[in-house]
Scaffold this motif. Structure first.
Motif, PDB file in Angstrom:
ATOM      1  N   SER A   1      -7.101  -1.333  51.520  1.00 30.70           N
ATOM      2  CA  SER A   1      -8.391  -1.614  50.886  1.00 30.70           C
ATOM      3  C   SER A   1      -8.239  -2.277  49.521  1.00 30.70           C
ATOM      4  CB  SER A   1      -9.202  -0.315  50.735  1.00 30.70           C
ATOM      5  OG  SER A   1      -8.477   0.666  50.012  1.00 30.70           O
TER       6      SER A   1
ATOM      7  N   SER B   1     -15.621  -3.182  50.462  1.00 23.19           N
ATOM      8  CA  SER B   1     -14.752  -2.879  49.322  1.00 23.19           C
ATOM      9  C   SER B   1     -14.949  -3.849  48.167  1.00 23.19           C
ATOM     10  CB  SER B   1     -13.286  -2.901  49.766  1.00 23.19           C
ATOM     11  OG  SER B   1     -12.921  -4.187  50.204  1.00 23.19           O
TER      12      SER B   1
ATOM     13  N   GLU C   1     -12.256  11.374  55.442  1.00 19.67           N
ATOM     14  CA  GLU C   1     -11.972  10.039  54.918  1.00 19.67           C
ATOM     15  C   GLU C   1     -11.023  10.167  53.739  1.00 19.67           C
ATOM     16  OE1 GLU C   1     -13.014   7.256  56.181  1.00 19.67           O
ATOM     17  OE2 GLU C   1     -15.089   7.373  56.885  1.00 19.67           O
ATOM     18  N   SER C   2     -10.177   9.172  53.532  1.00 25.51           N
ATOM     19  CA  SER C   2      -9.260   9.239  52.405  1.00 25.51           C
ATOM     20  C   SER C   2      -8.889   7.848  51.920  1.00 25.51           C
ATOM     21  CB  SER C   2      -7.980   9.997  52.786  1.00 25.51           C
ATOM     22  OG  SER C   2      -7.156   9.204  53.623  1.00 25.51           O
ATOM     23  N   GLU C   3      -8.479   7.800  50.644  1.00 24.05           N
ATOM     24  CA  GLU C   3      -7.897   6.586  50.073  1.00 24.05           C
ATOM     25  C   GLU C   3      -6.802   7.010  49.112  1.00 24.05           C
ATOM     26  OE1 GLU C   3      -9.830   2.552  48.805  1.00 24.05           O
ATOM     27  OE2 GLU C   3      -9.976   3.942  47.105  1.00 24.05           O
TER      28      GLU C   3
ATOM     29  N   THR D   1      -4.680  10.396  45.336  1.00 18.65           N
ATOM     30  CA  THR D   1      -5.239  10.528  46.684  1.00 18.65           C
ATOM     31  C   THR D   1      -6.631  11.115  46.582  1.00 18.65           C
ATOM     32  OG1 THR D   1      -3.030  10.951  47.592  1.00 18.65           O
ATOM     33  CG2 THR D   1      -4.914  11.434  49.006  1.00 18.65           C
TER      34      THR D   1
ATOM     35  N   GLU E   1      -3.835   0.158  47.682  1.00 18.53           N
ATOM     36  CA  GLU E   1      -4.643   1.299  48.089  1.00 18.53           C
ATOM     37  C   GLU E   1      -4.785   1.259  49.604  1.00 18.53           C
ATOM     38  OE1 GLU E   1      -7.528   2.840  44.554  1.00 18.53           O
ATOM     39  OE2 GLU E   1      -8.235   1.095  45.665  1.00 18.53           O
TER      40      GLU E   1
ATOM     41  N   LEU F   1     -16.032   4.562  49.410  1.00 15.37           N
ATOM     42  CA  LEU F   1     -14.839   4.136  50.126  1.00 15.37           C
ATOM     43  C   LEU F   1     -15.161   3.016  51.111  1.00 15.37           C
ATOM     44  CD1 LEU F   1     -13.097   7.571  50.890  1.00 15.37           C
ATOM     45  CD2 LEU F   1     -12.841   6.067  48.902  1.00 15.37           C
TER      46      LEU F   1
ATOM     47  N   THR G   1      -8.587  -6.774  53.380  1.00 12.10           N
ATOM     48  CA  THR G   1      -9.274  -6.569  52.101  1.00 12.10           C
ATOM     49  C   THR G   1      -9.366  -7.868  51.324  1.00 12.10           C
ATOM     50  OG1 THR G   1      -9.264  -5.332  50.013  1.00 12.10           O
ATOM     51  CG2 THR G   1      -7.119  -5.930  50.934  1.00 12.10           C
TER      52      THR G   1
ATOM     53  N   ARG H   1      -6.458   3.121  52.980  1.00 16.34           N
ATOM     54  CA  ARG H   1      -7.470   4.014  53.542  1.00 16.34           C
ATOM     55  C   ARG H   1      -6.945   4.651  54.823  1.00 16.34           C
ATOM     56  NH1 ARG H   1     -11.090   5.955  54.200  1.00 16.34           N
ATOM     57  NH2 ARG H   1     -12.991   4.861  54.811  1.00 16.34           N
TER      58      ARG H   1
ATOM     59  N   ARG I   1      -8.741   7.094  57.860  1.00 19.90           N
ATOM     60  CA  ARG I   1      -9.881   7.827  58.426  1.00 19.90           C
ATOM     61  C   ARG I   1      -9.355   8.693  59.567  1.00 19.90           C
ATOM     62  NH1 ARG I   1     -15.863   6.655  59.647  1.00 19.90           N
ATOM     63  NH2 ARG I   1     -16.240   7.796  61.582  1.00 19.90           N
TER      64      ARG I   1
ATOM     65  N   ARG J   1      -5.579   3.522  59.821  1.00 21.92           N
ATOM     66  CA  ARG J   1      -5.062   3.229  58.480  1.00 21.92           C
ATOM     67  C   ARG J   1      -5.116   1.731  58.222  1.00 21.92           C
ATOM     68  NH1 ARG J   1       0.133   2.531  55.516  1.00 21.92           N
ATOM     69  NH2 ARG J   1       0.093   3.902  53.673  1.00 21.92           N
TER      70      ARG J   1
END
Length: 272
Positions: free
Chosen positions: A98, A4, A120-122, A77, A106, A15, A150, A108, A110, A95
């Motif tokens: 990040s 990151s 995948e998401s953030e 999102t 933020e 991501l 992070t 994340r 998965r 979770r």
């Protein structure tokens, strides 16, 4: 994917990979339920958004901060459908944080299926004060926990998307807001915005044949009595440098959520 701290920013950002194993990654499993899949048993985007919300609430509860920090508003999102997750399936959700600041972060998420499906998401979450109706400082002890996954500790908000105009929209479609779409903050729940994406994908099924990134940014809330309309725009390859030079080689589609002349949210869809 890159760490990151070296991640590019913007709509095409890379991501942060899951720091696994790591004691501060929240890691749970639960079944994929029938209400969250489409006619082909694929986990829908709105279903994934609900899972992303639910795992966040579960993590807060496990950490003991559900009463300390109960109110969070999502500003953006980003969800990558890397490989469709199809039921019946057991989902593994991880979770972690990040990026942090004093009032937002933020997070994340998965989502893995045992058969190889992957999402995948953030999400950019703002800590919200019900008393001041604005962003509120995150407690130092909770923030210290977030920072263990992070190196990004000066996170800033920057919008990635701009609304399309009504005048040149390919299509303008009404989206009736239902009582069941409204949450305890008295506005349309985040996951419902993703059902708009699913409605569009029904007309463009070819987008589901390859990895797909969908990003939604929220400007203001949608209320029950709002006359919500969805404006569609398609920007072909070679005209999409407006979204960043990295996306100039592909088509980008946008959905603008509008109530009269007010923009409520914007979504962008493009192949990864």
């Amino acid at each position: 994917m890159a760490d990151s701290s070296a991640t590019n920013s913007g709509l095409s950002k890379t991501l942060m990979p899951v720091p696994d194993p790591h004691p501060d990654v929240f890691d749970v499993e639960w079944p994929l339920r029938m209400a969250d899949v489409d006619r082909d048993a694929r986990l829908r985007f709105d279903g994934a958004a609900r899972h992303i919300q639910d795992v966040g609430q579960d993590q807060l509860r496990q950490l003991g901060y559900e009463d300390v920090h109960p109110a969070w508003i999502v500003r953006r999102t980003m969800i990558d459908l890397v490989k469709p997750i199809e039921g019946p399936e057991i989902l593994r959700l991880r979770r972690w944080c990040s990026g942090t600041s004093n009032r937002w972060c933020e997070m994340r998420v998965r989502i893995d299926g045992r058969k190889g499906g992957l999402i995948e998401s953030e999400a950019f979450w703002i800590h919200f004060s019900r008393e001041t109706q604005g962003p509120s400082r995150i407690s130092e002890d909770f923030l210290a926990g977030l920072r263990r996954t992070t190196e990004v500790d000066r996170l800033r908000w920057k919008a990635y998307l701009k609304a399309g105009s009504r005048e040149d929209a390919e299509q303008v479609r009404r989206f009736p807001v239902r009582v069941t779409d409204i949450d305890l903050y008295d506005h349309m729940n985040n996951s419902v915005y993703w059902s708009v994406v699913e409605d569009y994908l029904e007309t463009a099924p070819e987008l589901l044949k390859e990895p797909l990134r969908v990003t939604i940014e929220h400007d203001s809330a949608v209320a029950l009595t709002d006359d919500l309309e969805i404006l569609l725009h398609t920007y072909p390859a070679a005209s999409t440098d407006k979204f960043g030079a990295e996306l100039a080689d592909r088509t980008v589609r946008t959905l603008t959520y509008a109530v009269g002349g007010d923009v409520k949210a914007v979504a962008a869809l493009f192949p990864l």
